[in-house]
Design a protein around this motif. Structure first.
Motif, PDB file in Angstrom:
ATOM      1  N   LEU A 272       0.116   1.307  -7.192  1.00  0.00           N
ATOM      2  CA  LEU A 272      -0.057  -0.067  -6.317  1.00  0.00           C
ATOM      3  C   LEU A 272       1.085   0.036  -5.611  1.00  0.00           C
ATOM      4  N   ALA A 273       2.306   0.426  -5.818  1.00  0.00           N
ATOM      5  CA  ALA A 273       3.386   0.401  -4.943  1.00  0.00           C
ATOM      6  C   ALA A 273       3.382   1.350  -3.714  1.00  0.00           C
ATOM      7  N   ASP A 274       3.065   2.635  -4.117  1.00  0.00           N
ATOM      8  CA  ASP A 274       2.444   3.484  -3.112  1.00  0.00           C
ATOM      9  C   ASP A 274       1.693   3.093  -2.073  1.00  0.00           C
ATOM     10  N   GLU A 275       0.588   2.198  -2.555  1.00  0.00           N
ATOM     11  CA  GLU A 275      -0.300   1.726  -1.596  1.00  0.00           C
ATOM     12  C   GLU A 275       0.361   0.773  -0.625  1.00  0.00           C
ATOM     13  N   LEU A 276       1.031  -0.271  -1.281  1.00  0.00           N
ATOM     14  CA  LEU A 276       1.833  -1.203  -0.437  1.00  0.00           C
ATOM     15  C   LEU A 276       2.638  -0.757   0.366  1.00  0.00           C
ATOM     16  N   GLY A 277       3.796   0.336  -0.130  1.00  0.00           N
ATOM     17  CA  GLY A 277       4.654   0.821   0.997  1.00  0.00           C
ATOM     18  C   GLY A 277       3.855   1.471   2.007  1.00  0.00           C
ATOM     19  N   ALA A 278       2.777   2.211   1.990  1.00  0.00           N
ATOM     20  CA  ALA A 278       1.871   2.871   2.966  1.00  0.00           C
ATOM     21  C   ALA A 278       1.386   1.773   3.998  1.00  0.00           C
ATOM     22  N   ALA A 279       0.797   0.900   3.441  1.00  0.00           N
ATOM     23  CA  ALA A 279      -0.124  -0.129   4.223  1.00  0.00           C
ATOM     24  C   ALA A 279       0.821  -1.274   4.764  1.00  0.00           C
TER      25      ALA A 279
END
Length: 228
Positions: free
Chosen positions: A219-226
């Motif tokens: 979830l953190a990966d996705e937030l950082g990317a988007a």
């Protein structure tokens, strides 16, 4: 070129040369709070969150954002607040239409204190696209709460790994405010806390000492990317 001023500590009268740091605007322009060369520094007796920020407007794109109030630690132990002349960045001259480049790399600040950890998390949230970062209305059981429109964040600068209850409390508070939530921890998380965060949909970040939030779960990966 970073602006520098001579600062005399009002407590011990020691002289310092202070160079104001720059912060990256969303357009990529470095902005610096303009210092008041004729003002006198004041010793900070008690840190107040709302007084720790100053509004600065980028002269290139016109974006207005809050950045850390210039402060300097004296060898006598006093924390000195450096007066600011205004709220417009004097270092950049507007040239034509504001640029619209892709999001630039996050520029962290080194973490030495608990306040640095909170500042690093606030800068990261602003880099993600969240505006009007402020102190949360409700104080979390541990750490510091930050809030933006539609978001609640918890920053835990302690040396204790976050537990499942910490994650659950953040999630419950965010639910009552109909907001998303994100957790920043300096010491990491227990295995149970990571599992609970995944089940509740809470992005987890670890703050390394360079001030760069490192994603702990997907979830953190996705937030950082988007972004936000």
């Amino acid at each position: 070129m970073s602006e520098s001023v001579s600062v005399r500590c009002p407590v011990c009268r020691r002289e310092h040369l202070y160079a104001v740091p720059s912060y990256p605007c969303e357009c990529g322009t470095p902005v610096r709070p303009p210092l008041d060369r004729h003002g006198a520094p004041t010793a900070v007796a008690h840190q107040v969150w709302d007084e720790s920020w100053v509004a600065v407007e980028c002269a290139v794109c016109g974006r207005r954002a809050d950045w850390p109030q210039p402060e300097l630690g004296c060898g006598c132990g006093a924390l000195l607040r450096i007066p600011v002349a205004g709220d417009t960045c004097p270092d950049a001259e507007p040239e034509g239409d504001p640029p619209a480049p892709p999001r630039r790399a996050f520029q962290p600040i080194t973490i030495r204190t608990a306040r640095d950890a909170v500042t690093a998390a606030a800068l990261y949230l602003r880099w993600l696209g969240y505006q009007d970062i402020r102190r949360a209305d409700q104080r979390p059981p541990s750490g510091i709460g930050l809030a933006a429109r539609g978001l609640l964040a918890q920053v835990d600068p302690t040396v204790r790994p976050a537990a499942p209850r910490d994650v659950e409390c953040l999630w419950l508070t965010a639910m009552t405010e109909s907001a998303h939530c994100v957790y920043f921890s300096l010491a990491g998380y227990t295995t149970e806390a990571r599992t609970r965060a995944d089940s509740l949909g809470v992005p987890l970040f670890v703050l390394d000492l360079t001030g760069t939030p490192q994603p702990v779960n997907g979830l953190a990966d996705e937030l950082g990317a988007a972004g936000g």
